[in-house]
Design an enzyme around this catalytic site. Sequence first.
Site, PDB file in Angstrom:
ATOM      1  N   ARG A 246       0.833  -1.207   0.000  1.00 54.71           N
ATOM      2  CA  ARG A 246       0.000   0.000   0.000  1.00 54.71           C
ATOM      3  C   ARG A 246       0.861   1.247   0.000  1.00 54.71           C
ATOM      4  O   ARG A 246       0.552   2.237  -0.694  1.00 54.71           O
ATOM      5  CB  ARG A 246      -0.917  -0.009   1.213  1.00 54.71           C
ATOM      6  CG  ARG A 246      -1.727   1.280   1.384  1.00 54.71           C
ATOM      7  CD  ARG A 246      -2.670   1.167   2.565  1.00 54.71           C
ATOM      8  NE  ARG A 246      -3.351   2.428   2.838  1.00 54.71           N
ATOM      9  CZ  ARG A 246      -3.038   3.274   3.793  1.00 54.71           C
ATOM     10  NH1 ARG A 246      -2.001   3.003   4.603  1.00 54.71           N
ATOM     11  NH2 ARG A 246      -3.721   4.380   3.973  1.00 54.71           N
ATOM     12  N   GLN A 333     -17.912   6.907   0.723  1.00 54.65           N
ATOM     13  CA  GLN A 333     -17.519   7.546   1.977  1.00 54.65           C
ATOM     14  C   GLN A 333     -17.818   9.038   1.958  1.00 54.65           C
ATOM     15  O   GLN A 333     -18.246   9.612   2.971  1.00 54.65           O
ATOM     16  CB  GLN A 333     -16.035   7.283   2.248  1.00 54.65           C
ATOM     17  CG  GLN A 333     -15.765   5.834   2.655  1.00 54.65           C
ATOM     18  CD  GLN A 333     -14.296   5.435   2.556  1.00 54.65           C
ATOM     19  OE1 GLN A 333     -13.497   6.135   1.936  1.00 54.65           O
ATOM     20  NE2 GLN A 333     -13.951   4.309   3.147  1.00 54.65           N
ATOM     21  N   ILE A 381      -5.178  -2.366  13.198  1.00 54.02           N
ATOM     22  CA  ILE A 381      -3.867  -2.924  12.861  1.00 54.02           C
ATOM     23  C   ILE A 381      -2.865  -2.495  13.933  1.00 54.02           C
ATOM     24  O   ILE A 381      -2.725  -1.307  14.228  1.00 54.02           O
ATOM     25  CB  ILE A 381      -3.412  -2.451  11.473  1.00 54.02           C
ATOM     26  CG1 ILE A 381      -4.425  -2.900  10.407  1.00 54.02           C
ATOM     27  CG2 ILE A 381      -2.021  -2.985  11.146  1.00 54.02           C
ATOM     28  CD1 ILE A 381      -4.124  -2.371   9.025  1.00 54.02           C
ATOM     29  N   HIS A 407     -25.493 -20.228  10.975  1.00 50.51           N
ATOM     30  CA  HIS A 407     -25.159 -21.631  11.237  1.00 50.51           C
ATOM     31  C   HIS A 407     -26.233 -22.594  10.734  1.00 50.51           C
ATOM     32  O   HIS A 407     -26.048 -23.810  10.788  1.00 50.51           O
ATOM     33  CB  HIS A 407     -24.930 -21.839  12.737  1.00 50.51           C
ATOM     34  CG  HIS A 407     -23.904 -22.885  13.046  1.00 50.51           C
ATOM     35  ND1 HIS A 407     -23.217 -23.573  12.076  1.00 50.51           N
ATOM     36  CD2 HIS A 407     -23.444 -23.380  14.235  1.00 50.51           C
ATOM     37  CE1 HIS A 407     -22.382 -24.425  12.643  1.00 50.51           C
ATOM     38  NE2 HIS A 407     -22.502 -24.338  13.953  1.00 50.51           N
ATOM     39  N   ASP A 411     -21.438 -24.315   7.911  1.00 52.99           N
ATOM     40  CA  ASP A 411     -20.783 -25.027   9.010  1.00 52.99           C
ATOM     41  C   ASP A 411     -19.447 -24.375   9.332  1.00 52.99           C
ATOM     42  O   ASP A 411     -18.922 -23.550   8.572  1.00 52.99           O
ATOM     43  CB  ASP A 411     -20.600 -26.507   8.668  1.00 52.99           C
ATOM     44  CG  ASP A 411     -19.833 -26.729   7.376  1.00 52.99           C
ATOM     45  OD1 ASP A 411     -18.716 -26.196   7.248  1.00 52.99           O
ATOM     46  OD2 ASP A 411     -20.350 -27.431   6.478  1.00 52.99           O
TER      47      ASP A 411
END
Length: 437
Positions: A246, A333, A381, A407, A411
């Site tokens: 990045r 955004q 992070i 669920h 699974d």
Amino acid sequence: MQLYTGSDPDVVVFAVSRGPIVQFKLSDIGEGIMEVTVKEWYVKEGDKVSQFDSICEVQSDKASVTITSRYDGVIRKLYYDVDATALVGKPLVDIETESGSEVIQEEDVVETPAMAREEHTHQEIKGHKTQATPAVRRLAMENNIKLSEVLGTGKDGRILKEDILNFLAKQTGAILPPTPSQEIQTPGPATKPLPKSPKLVFTGKDVTEPLKGFHKAMVKTMMAALKIPHFGYCDEVDLSRLVALRAELRPVMEGRGVKLSYMPFFIKAASLGLLHFPILNASVDEGCQNITYKASHNIGLAMDTSQGLLVPNVKNVQLLSVFDIAQELNRLQALGAAGQLGTADLTGGTFTLSNIGSIGGTYAKPVILPPEVTIGALGKIQVLPRFDAGGQVVPAHIMNVSWSADHRIIDGATMCRFSNLWREYLENPASMVLDLK
């Protein structure tokens, strides 16, 4: 002043000497929405308006839209105050149209569940119905243009003013200035200043107010989510290589006018993983009897805004590059910060990621957004010590991820394998290149 009611009960025209006054009603804005909150008026009584001028901004429990005028004239009455609830099909404003102008009643028809679409008054042409405002029909008539020859770009094929002008320009070779593209527009972020932080007010007493807009929608969604048995799975991801990538790409992206965060990589990696585990991009019906595997990867991003939690989504991620995703995220955004996300941006999601780590925290327990079946929450992070291949302690950029899956149909092993593949793409971002299309 004499009241006149035509054959269509949804239009009321007041005959006055200066010109007819039309009750401009709040039209159906889709998604079964029957009421909205008036957030801002762009006009006041006595203001002169033209077609496509913005009248007000309204907010439903799903989106904010700007309502525009269908007529040229003068605003004579506003029916609602700011923050009042306006009902679909009820008058929004009174507009005194220009004297001698033709007022055609069809446009104030508002479609509600009690009305069939065939009740709209449209022009029948070769087996299909042509939709246009009175002014658009008049413009076409004045220029000897047949509406059947014009391609409508509005909602449900509605012919707009610019469609007529563009058609005329093609016939004459004229170059026209840009015109509005929709009757109900979602303005860009520059049309409205960013909301200011509210001042703290200590009243010394309890305050009760009704739930409105997005908060009301959140109640409905969370109540539906309570019916889903959630399976949780957590892991950590070493983003050290992605951090370096990045940093290398940011100047390139900024040169193209796009801000690059980590989110485009997270979203693209998820899409690549969904190609291998399509059940995570599925939905089930209310009775959980049928599974629909979604062809499009419309990946949502849970966004904290001044209006509350919103989840716009990036459409068809499986067809987009990392750059395309970053560009779309920048748009979403900006709209979210301005409170201008539209219905199209907020609906149709198939899979969601919540970047809760941008605020703080490491692990979370994300709640699935029905009818989706999977959601992931990304922690912040952190630079933490880890052992490298040689057994040496090195600094690593670590992010925790928390998944929730339905669920009933997913699974634990499937969720785990998807997470492992998603983590592999992010820990070795060069490997994503092999699967990009």
